[in-house]
Design a protein around this motif. Structure first.
Motif, PDB file in Angstrom:
ATOM      1  N   SER A   9       0.824  -1.195   0.000  1.00 35.44           N
ATOM      2  CA  SER A   9       0.000   0.000   0.000  1.00 35.44           C
ATOM      3  C   SER A   9       0.863   1.252   0.000  1.00 35.44           C
ATOM      4  N   ILE A  10       2.010   1.237   0.649  1.00 31.40           N
ATOM      5  CA  ILE A  10       2.915   2.385   0.618  1.00 31.40           C
ATOM      6  C   ILE A  10       3.477   2.549  -0.780  1.00 31.40           C
ATOM      7  N   ARG A  12       2.057   1.598  -3.579  1.00 27.20           N
ATOM      8  CA  ARG A  12       0.986   2.114  -4.441  1.00 27.20           C
ATOM      9  C   ARG A  12       0.788   3.605  -4.241  1.00 27.20           C
ATOM     10  N   ARG A  13       0.862   4.037  -3.008  1.00 33.58           N
ATOM     11  CA  ARG A  13       0.700   5.471  -2.736  1.00 33.58           C
ATOM     12  C   ARG A  13       1.818   6.278  -3.374  1.00 33.58           C
ATOM     13  N   ARG A  16       1.138   6.378  -7.116  1.00 34.05           N
ATOM     14  CA  ARG A  16       0.010   7.261  -7.405  1.00 34.05           C
ATOM     15  C   ARG A  16       0.397   8.723  -7.245  1.00 34.05           C
ATOM     16  N   ALA A  17       1.157   9.041  -6.201  1.00 36.05           N
ATOM     17  CA  ALA A  17       1.589  10.415  -5.976  1.00 36.05           C
ATOM     18  C   ALA A  17       2.568  10.862  -7.053  1.00 36.05           C
TER      19      ALA A  17
END
Length: 173
Positions: A9-10, A12-13, A16-17
């Protein structure tokens, strides 16, 4: 939550950022979001329209003057009082339309386009209400003459003799 899913999840973030740093990506994302919103809104409007079409009555019931009188509640205003109220409302609407006409003349003479546009738009609604009230008065006058015929609509009113003169006549005397 395990370490493995936390890292994912980190990751992916971060990805995405970092996409928002690509030139044009925020604009693309905004258009995509607007498209999704518009399509869901259009679907909602289509569903509402279909629901209204389903609820709409299939036949239109035209009442005669006698039927309209029979369906009046016992505590309804007397017909002369309704006619007086319509006439007074029509007079107020004609007064506002007359003031807009004076403002229109002022705009034309003074070459003020804003005054011309404001006066035209300001006169539209009172003139529409004038038509409404005069049509009601016309129905109250013609109904007793033809009690078993359907009450006349706006088309019948404008086809009647002297309809335009009736519209501008405030009946002061």
């Amino acid at each position: 939550m395990s370490n493995e899913t936390k890292k994912t999840s980190i990751g992916r973030r971060v990805v995405r950022a970092s996409l928002y740093m690509v030139p044009g990506y925020p604009v693309y994302k905004a258009f995509k979001s607007a498209k999704e919103t518009a399509s869901s809104g259009a679907k909602t409007l289509r569903d509402l329209h279909n629901e209204l079409e389903r609820q709409r009555p299939t036949t239109r019931h035209v009442r005669t003057y006698r039927e309209a009188l029979a369906l009046r509640p016992a505590d309804a205003l007397p017909l002369p009082q309704i006619a007086r109220k319509c006439l007074n409302s029509k007079r107020v609407c004609l007064l506002v339309a007359y003031l807009c006409l004076l403002y229109f003349i002022y705009g034309v003479v003074g070459e003020d386009l804003l005054a011309v546009f404001n006066s035209v738009f300001g006169a539209m609604l009172p003139l529409l209400f004038t038509v409404k009230y005069e049509h009601q008065l016309w129905q109250l006058e013609t109904g007793p003459q033809r009690p078993d015929e359907p009450l006349g609509g706006y088309r019948d009113f404008f086809r009647s003799r002297g309809a335009l003169l009736r519209l501008v006549n405030p009946r002061l005397f």
